[in-house]
Design an enzyme around this catalytic site. Structure first.
Site, PDB file in Angstrom:
ATOM      1  N   GLU A 102      42.181  38.244  37.963  1.00 40.45           N
ATOM      2  CA  GLU A 102      43.694  37.667  38.159  1.00 40.45           C
ATOM      3  C   GLU A 102      43.624  36.110  38.187  1.00 40.45           C
ATOM      4  OE1 GLU A 102      46.480  38.184  37.511  1.00 40.45           O
ATOM      5  OE2 GLU A 102      47.614  39.655  38.568  1.00 40.45           O
ATOM      6  N   ASP A 103      44.823  35.512  37.759  1.00 41.38           N
ATOM      7  CA  ASP A 103      45.192  34.308  37.746  1.00 41.38           C
ATOM      8  C   ASP A 103      45.545  33.860  39.077  1.00 41.38           C
ATOM      9  OD1 ASP A 103      47.737  35.744  37.724  1.00 41.38           O
ATOM     10  OD2 ASP A 103      48.517  34.573  36.258  1.00 41.38           O
ATOM     11  N   ASP A 106      49.461  36.214  44.942  1.00 41.31           N
ATOM     12  CA  ASP A 106      50.626  35.623  45.837  1.00 41.31           C
ATOM     13  C   ASP A 106      51.112  36.625  47.005  1.00 41.31           C
ATOM     14  OD1 ASP A 106      53.005  34.119  46.425  1.00 41.31           O
ATOM     15  OD2 ASP A 106      54.212  34.904  44.800  1.00 41.31           O
ATOM     16  N   PHE A 155      54.969  26.743  43.652  1.00 38.31           N
ATOM     17  CA  PHE A 155      54.822  27.169  42.283  1.00 38.31           C
ATOM     18  C   PHE A 155      54.006  26.657  41.194  1.00 38.31           C
ATOM     19  CE2 PHE A 155      55.768  29.586  38.327  1.00 38.31           C
ATOM     20  CZ  PHE A 155      55.758  30.872  38.757  1.00 38.31           C
ATOM     21  N   ARG A 168      51.193  27.830  29.711  1.00 34.97           N
ATOM     22  CA  ARG A 168      50.047  28.412  30.163  1.00 34.97           C
ATOM     23  C   ARG A 168      48.858  27.509  29.425  1.00 34.97           C
ATOM     24  NH1 ARG A 168      50.925  33.898  31.639  1.00 34.97           N
ATOM     25  NH2 ARG A 168      52.594  34.644  30.761  1.00 34.97           N
TER      26      ARG A 168
HETATM   27  P1  IMP Z   1      51.953  39.105  43.826  1.00 31.43           P
HETATM   28  O1  IMP Z   1      52.035  40.647  43.569  1.00 31.43           O
HETATM   29  O2  IMP Z   1      53.044  38.802  44.684  1.00 31.43           O
HETATM   30  O3  IMP Z   1      50.723  39.053  44.525  1.00 31.43           O
HETATM   31  O4  IMP Z   1      52.177  38.269  42.244  1.00 31.43           O
HETATM   32  C1  IMP Z   1      51.286  38.115  41.620  1.00 31.43           C
HETATM   33  C2  IMP Z   1      51.677  37.672  40.321  1.00 31.43           C
HETATM   34  O5  IMP Z   1      53.027  36.617  40.563  1.00 31.43           O
HETATM   35  C3  IMP Z   1      50.692  36.822  39.460  1.00 31.43           C
HETATM   36  O6  IMP Z   1      49.907  37.684  38.708  1.00 31.43           O
HETATM   37  C4  IMP Z   1      51.578  36.004  38.580  1.00 31.43           C
HETATM   38  O7  IMP Z   1      51.783  36.278  37.610  1.00 31.43           O
HETATM   39  C5  IMP Z   1      52.721  35.783  39.368  1.00 31.43           C
HETATM   40  N1  IMP Z   1      52.592  34.268  40.467  1.00 31.43           N
HETATM   41  C6  IMP Z   1      52.613  34.297  41.721  1.00 31.43           C
HETATM   42  N2  IMP Z   1      52.677  33.082  41.914  1.00 31.43           N
HETATM   43  C7  IMP Z   1      52.604  32.284  40.887  1.00 31.43           C
HETATM   44  C8  IMP Z   1      52.707  30.761  40.534  1.00 31.43           C
HETATM   45  O8  IMP Z   1      52.687  30.044  41.294  1.00 31.43           O
HETATM   46  N3  IMP Z   1      52.848  30.570  39.216  1.00 31.43           N
HETATM   47  C9  IMP Z   1      52.742  31.540  38.206  1.00 31.43           C
HETATM   48  N4  IMP Z   1      52.769  32.681  38.333  1.00 31.43           N
HETATM   49  C10 IMP Z   1      52.580  33.126  39.685  1.00 31.43           C
HETATM   50 MG    MG Z   2      50.267  37.277  36.294  1.00 26.62          MG
END
Ligand code: IMP
Ligand code: MG
Length: 181
Positions: A102-103, A106, A155, A168
């Site tokens: 995963e990137d 969060d 962010f 990206r």
């Molecule tokens: P989670 O389900 O809240 O952990 O969200 C994860 C997803 O939210 C990641 O795969 C990203 O696509 C997106 N995301 C969360 N924070 C960022 C950020 O700072 N920049 C870009 N994408 C983010």
């Molecule tokens: Mg993502």
């Protein structure tokens, strides 16, 4: 109020990312030496990281690649943790060693859902690798075995991460600044 966004300071420079990605690749190389490993990239954010990461894994690991694409259900500002599979794996992962890439983690909702879903497919092992981790924002715990960097609650874009589909392609990770007008 009109909100505008611009890419501001570099949070993690290109060179630092490359160094860390190589360290993670070598660690994965040690952990899976002589074994098969299915590296599952989560589209689209993980593609840049994944393409560098797999080239940092030594040839002693028998690597294959697969991808999943997911999108959140409903209001994206209130992450439900229920994600829709937009693109599923091409091959079965039954009894295989799976590494989800995963990137960023969060709240952890997306990854915890994906890990649960992957478990249902009965792989031999599952581990998670994420380039970035916003620990402060975590709502559900997810174990990330291979982590690039812990970052503050800002962010970020670049190196595969986007804001509304943009940025990206930047080689470094940058903070996005909100300009209120
Ligand atoms: P989670 O389900 O809240 O952990 O969200 C994860 C997803 O939210 C990641 O795969 C990203 O696509 C997106 N995301 C969360 N924070 C960022 C950020 O700072 N920049 C870009 N994408 C983010
Ligand atoms: Mg993502």
């Amino acid at each position: 109020m009109i909100m505008e966004y611009k890419v501001a300071d570099v949070l993690i420079p290109e060179k630092e990312i490359a160094k860390r990605v190589h360290e993670i690749g070598e660690k994965i190389g040690k952990d899976y030496a002589g074994k098969d490993l299915v590296v599952v990239g989560i589209l689209k954010g993980a593609v840049v990281f994944m393409s560098d990461l797999v080239r940092a894994i030594p040839e002693t690991v028998n690597v294959s690649l697969d991808f999943m694409a997911v999108s959140s259900y409903g209001d994206s500002t209130k992450t439900s943790g229920i994600v829709r599979i937009v693109k599923d794996l091409d091959s079965s992962v039954k009894d295989k060693n799976v590494l989800i890439v995963e990137d960023i983690v969060d709240t952890g909702l997306t990854l915890s859902y994906l890990v649960k879903l992957m478990h249902e497919r009965q792989p031999g092992t599952i581990r998670v690798c994420a380039l970035l981790d916003k620990e402060e924002r975590r709502k559900v715990s997810v174990h990330v075995e291979y982590k690039g960097f812990s970052i503050p609650d800002k962010f970020v874009v670049g190196y595969g991460l986007d804001y509304a589909g943009r940025w990206r392609n930047l080689p470094s990770v940058h903070i996005v600044e909100v300009l209120e007008q």
